[in-house]
Design a protein around this motif. Sequence first.
Motif, short mmCIF file in Angstrom:
data_model
loop_
_atom_site.label_atom_id
_atom_site.label_comp_id
_atom_site.label_asym_id
_atom_site.label_seq_id
_atom_site.Cartn_x
_atom_site.Cartn_y
_atom_site.Cartn_z
N ALA A 1 0.85 -1.19 0.00
CA ALA A 1 0.00 0.00 0.00
C ALA A 1 0.88 1.25 0.00
N ARG A 2 0.37 2.32 -0.54
CA ARG A 2 1.13 3.56 -0.66
C ARG A 2 0.65 4.61 0.33
N ILE A 3 1.62 5.28 0.93
CA ILE A 3 1.33 6.46 1.75
C ILE A 3 1.46 7.66 0.82
N THR A 4 0.42 8.46 0.72
CA THR A 4 0.42 9.58 -0.22
C THR A 4 0.08 10.88 0.47
N ALA A 5 0.57 11.96 -0.11
CA ALA A 5 0.32 13.28 0.48
C ALA A 5 -1.17 13.62 0.51
N GLY B 1 -3.60 11.31 0.48
CA GLY B 1 -4.38 10.25 1.08
C GLY B 1 -5.18 9.43 0.10
N SER B 2 -4.87 9.51 -1.18
CA SER B 2 -5.68 8.85 -2.21
C SER B 2 -5.71 7.33 -2.07
N GLY B 3 -4.69 6.76 -1.45
CA GLY B 3 -4.68 5.31 -1.27
C GLY B 3 -5.21 4.86 0.07
N GLY B 4 -5.73 5.80 0.84
CA GLY B 4 -6.26 5.45 2.16
C GLY B 4 -5.26 5.60 3.28
N HIS B 5 -4.04 6.00 2.94
CA HIS B 5 -3.00 6.18 3.96
C HIS B 5 -2.35 7.55 3.76
N PRO B 6 -2.96 8.60 4.30
CA PRO B 6 -2.42 9.95 4.09
C PRO B 6 -1.15 10.18 4.89
N ALA B 7 -0.19 10.84 4.27
CA ALA B 7 1.03 11.22 4.98
C ALA B 7 0.69 12.21 6.07
N GLY B 8 1.44 12.13 7.15
CA GLY B 8 1.21 13.06 8.24
C GLY B 8 2.07 12.70 9.42
N PRO B 9 2.34 13.66 10.29
CA PRO B 9 3.22 13.40 11.43
C PRO B 9 2.52 12.59 12.52
N GLY B 10 3.28 11.68 13.13
CA GLY B 10 2.80 10.95 14.29
C GLY B 10 1.97 9.72 14.01
N ARG B 11 1.63 9.47 12.76
CA ARG B 11 0.74 8.34 12.44
C ARG B 11 1.51 7.05 12.18
N TYR B 12 2.70 7.15 11.61
CA TYR B 12 3.39 5.96 11.12
C TYR B 12 4.61 5.62 11.95
#
Length: 308
Positions: A22-26, A28-39
């Motif tokens: 799965a892709r992390i995208t700026a 969030g189009s793949g369901g995994h939005p980039a952002g601080p503290g989440r990953y």
Amino acid sequence: MTTVEKEISGGGFVRQPNRFTARITADGSGGHPAGPGRYRLLVSYACPWAQRTLIVRRLLGLEEAISVGVVDPIRDERGWRFPGPDPVTGADFLSELYLAADPSFDGRCTVPCVWDAQTRLLVTNDFPAITIAMETEFAAWHAEGAPDLYPERLRPEIDELNERIYHTVNNGVYKAGFATAQGPYDEAVDALFATLDVLEERLAHRRYLFGDELTEADVRLYPTLARFDAVYYSHFKCNLRRLVDYPALWAYTRDLYSRPAFRETTDFDHIKRHYYVTQRMVNPSGIVPKGPLIDWDEPHGRERLSRT
């Protein structure tokens, strides 16, 4: 049969495909939005694929945005284990996180991988994509003055060189080390040193692989070079030449090592204990050699290749 032995075909090593992609995208189009503290990035200091993610995280100043969990360098039949329960995921073994995401998974549980604190599931163990995501999708959280490791104008050339380095150098040492037949071993070693010879010539005339600035290509090459004389030369029988026998490549590696992002993620104790103790298929005794004695702080002199 060990998980590595499952990856031997015709006497040659064929690396298993990455299970989670799965892709992390700026956006969030793949369901995994980039952002601080989440990953949470899960790594081993011994693993070259994991070290590249640690280097990029440090170079880009993403330490506060993406947390890190480090496994013990000694891996047994249960796989990678955490020194104690991981304080964020709660796992004792990396396999717990793999099986939570896919109960049917029966391959090697690999590092690096990224865990999502919101879904409490693994997002990706697709190691080539993890650093690219840090460089592109997490741009809003890069430190001021962070390098552009994947400049758009150079991406086709970086991708092309990375492809060769992956097959013949990064994964090439594993093809040599895990080969169980002479033919696949010879093929892997010949391809490895042919590429090292090309890189030696390339780096004789430029400070980094693409000139004066670090790129993703340098980050991908470095972990293999850092482990070469300590592990791959002897343990994986890649012994036509040592890294220190290549004047440009050896100086280039020391140049990178002089930077904190590279030096502070290079742990020779973890590296040697992991390879020599864990990989009993290659080193049945589990004895860890004392050497080699190498001066990593010897002046590299590479500044002269930078344009002023």
